[in-house]
Design an enzyme around this catalytic site. Sequence first.
Site, PDB file in Angstrom:
ATOM      1  N   SER A   1       0.794  -1.230   0.000  1.00  0.00           N
ATOM      2  CA  SER A   1       0.000   0.000   0.000  1.00  0.00           C
ATOM      3  C   SER A   1       0.827   1.281   0.000  1.00  0.00           C
ATOM      4  O   SER A   1       0.309   2.339  -0.309  1.00  0.00           O
ATOM      5  CB  SER A   1      -0.932  -0.001   1.202  1.00  0.00           C
ATOM      6  OG  SER A   1      -0.175   0.032   2.394  1.00  0.00           O
TER       7      SER A   1
ATOM      8  N   HIS B   1      -5.533  -4.633  -0.441  1.00  0.00           N
ATOM      9  CA  HIS B   1      -5.532  -3.518  -1.394  1.00  0.00           C
ATOM     10  C   HIS B   1      -5.758  -4.006  -2.822  1.00  0.00           C
ATOM     11  O   HIS B   1      -5.247  -3.415  -3.774  1.00  0.00           O
ATOM     12  CB  HIS B   1      -4.231  -2.721  -1.290  1.00  0.00           C
ATOM     13  CG  HIS B   1      -4.136  -1.930  -0.026  1.00  0.00           C
ATOM     14  ND1 HIS B   1      -4.677  -0.677   0.120  1.00  0.00           N
ATOM     15  CD2 HIS B   1      -3.619  -2.258   1.180  1.00  0.00           C
ATOM     16  CE1 HIS B   1      -4.470  -0.242   1.356  1.00  0.00           C
ATOM     17  NE2 HIS B   1      -3.830  -1.187   2.017  1.00  0.00           N
TER      18      HIS B   1
ATOM     19  N   LYS C   1     -12.104  -2.241   3.196  1.00  0.00           N
ATOM     20  CA  LYS C   1     -11.543  -1.304   2.214  1.00  0.00           C
ATOM     21  C   LYS C   1     -12.484  -1.242   1.003  1.00  0.00           C
ATOM     22  O   LYS C   1     -13.593  -0.740   1.127  1.00  0.00           O
ATOM     23  CB  LYS C   1     -10.107  -1.698   1.882  1.00  0.00           C
ATOM     24  CG  LYS C   1      -9.189  -1.355   3.073  1.00  0.00           C
ATOM     25  CD  LYS C   1      -7.760  -1.818   2.943  1.00  0.00           C
ATOM     26  CE  LYS C   1      -6.989  -1.407   4.207  1.00  0.00           C
ATOM     27  NZ  LYS C   1      -5.924  -2.327   4.554  1.00  0.00           N
TER      28      LYS C   1
HETATM   29  C1  LIG Z   1      -5.560  -2.837   5.956  1.00  0.00           C
HETATM   30  C2  LIG Z   1      -4.745  -4.062   5.873  1.00  0.00           C
HETATM   31  C3  LIG Z   1      -4.908  -5.123   6.776  1.00  0.00           C
HETATM   32  C4  LIG Z   1      -5.850  -5.037   7.939  1.00  0.00           C
HETATM   33  O1  LIG Z   1      -7.183  -5.026   7.521  1.00  0.00           O
HETATM   34  P1  LIG Z   1      -8.334  -4.860   8.603  1.00  0.00           P
HETATM   35  O2  LIG Z   1      -9.496  -5.613   8.055  1.00  0.00           O
HETATM   36  O3  LIG Z   1      -8.597  -3.395   8.726  1.00  0.00           O
HETATM   37  O4  LIG Z   1      -7.835  -5.438   9.885  1.00  0.00           O
HETATM   38  C5  LIG Z   1      -4.165  -6.272   6.589  1.00  0.00           C
HETATM   39  N1  LIG Z   1      -3.293  -6.381   5.563  1.00  0.00           N
HETATM   40  C6  LIG Z   1      -3.089  -5.378   4.691  1.00  0.00           C
HETATM   41  C7  LIG Z   1      -2.120  -5.548   3.566  1.00  0.00           C
HETATM   42  C8  LIG Z   1      -3.797  -4.188   4.820  1.00  0.00           C
HETATM   43  O5  LIG Z   1      -3.580  -3.180   3.977  1.00  0.00           O
END
Ligand SMILES: *Cc1c(COP(=O)(O)O)cnc(C)c1O
Length: 401
Positions: A188, A216, A247
Amino acid sequence: MSNHQAQSTFYSGLQQTLEQLREQGLYKPERVLASRQGAEVVSADGRTLINMCANNYLGLSGQEWVAQASIDATEKYGYGLSSVRFICGTQTVHKQLEQAISRFLGTEDTILYAAAFDANGGVFEPLFDENDAIISDALNHASIIDGIRLCKAARFRYAHNDMADLEKQLQAAADKRHKIIVTDGVFSMDGTIAQLDKIVELAEKYGALVMIDECHASGFMGKTGRGTHEHHNVVGKIDIITGTLGKALGGAMGGFTSGRKEVIEMLRQKSRPYLFSNTLAPSIAGASLAVLERLSSSTELRDRLHENTAYFRKEIERLGFTIKPGTHPVVPVMLFDAPVAQKFAARMYELGVLLSGFFYPVVPMGQARVRVQLSAAHTREQLDTVLKAFGQAGHELGLLK
Ligand SMILES: *Cc1c(COP(=O)(O)O)cnc(C)c1O
């Protein structure tokens, strides 16, 4: 030392550490919004801002039909389950969502978690032990790193996105029983897409499994938005996929692990964040289900996101800014110098654009940047306003000729 003294040393220690964070510029303030999440948001102080820093890739977070789907699920299934899944916390909507995720990703079965952080935290320990090896990209997400720490398997780390080093680590792990390569599907900070085609090839050569974290990517990478595995044409060749519902897939919260049915079955028996944490709220399960149905029937949102991304990437370079090349809706606009990145983000805020600056130690020294994240919800007009603000701030700070 009296108990009272011990306590006050503890609290004054915290105060000192917090003060140091502030002095080093590492303190993370929180922005308070007074509106729904969206292409435009209203801050608590009443300012309307174009939002360029949410993981709201498909623009679904604040959408009426998604909110309504969550209300409908609440009406039908109630507010919550007051139970873990295996006692009395599984409803039809949870099973339907697990099936829908599996269909969407092209896997056999899926297990839900309260967050992707939990999915990653609970995936390794039940499946691997000291006879096995986990081979992990150096820049993998914190939750993967924590999950690996909780597992007894031998740990091997390969230099970020470096296939030659991955091969070296696979050779070093040769005498281990099971080997699994683990990578973020998309990283990210840079929008870097993992080279899954090459990773799968190496995995086949050395008899390793492959796991990807699709936080992502799920919902918009690949021709029909299935993820990085579709982008790289390796659907069906990934053993374990973890991802988030927080997300692109609606933005509330919740995570999942998806893969072969015996993997998922074992996780339901042994994965601690699943066994000892509450069921995902039915409102989230219902809304996520509605989102997956929509995304499976049309690529419109995914297509609009990629059009916005291509447009923004082209125009920001035309203005004279340097970006990390690529195709992902994460667009790092490189400013290199940390104070410049901070000033730039602050000026953009005054100009009505919300974005975030990143500098060391979040990114390497000398690689300070502002990170733009495109959304399907952005209109062309909003993007043009943002580009204009970039131009203005860039000239004011002497970054553009
Ligand atoms: C945002 C993210 C997470 C965590 O996701 P949540 O559902 O908010 O706990 C895990 N791995 C990656 C690569 C992320 O970008």
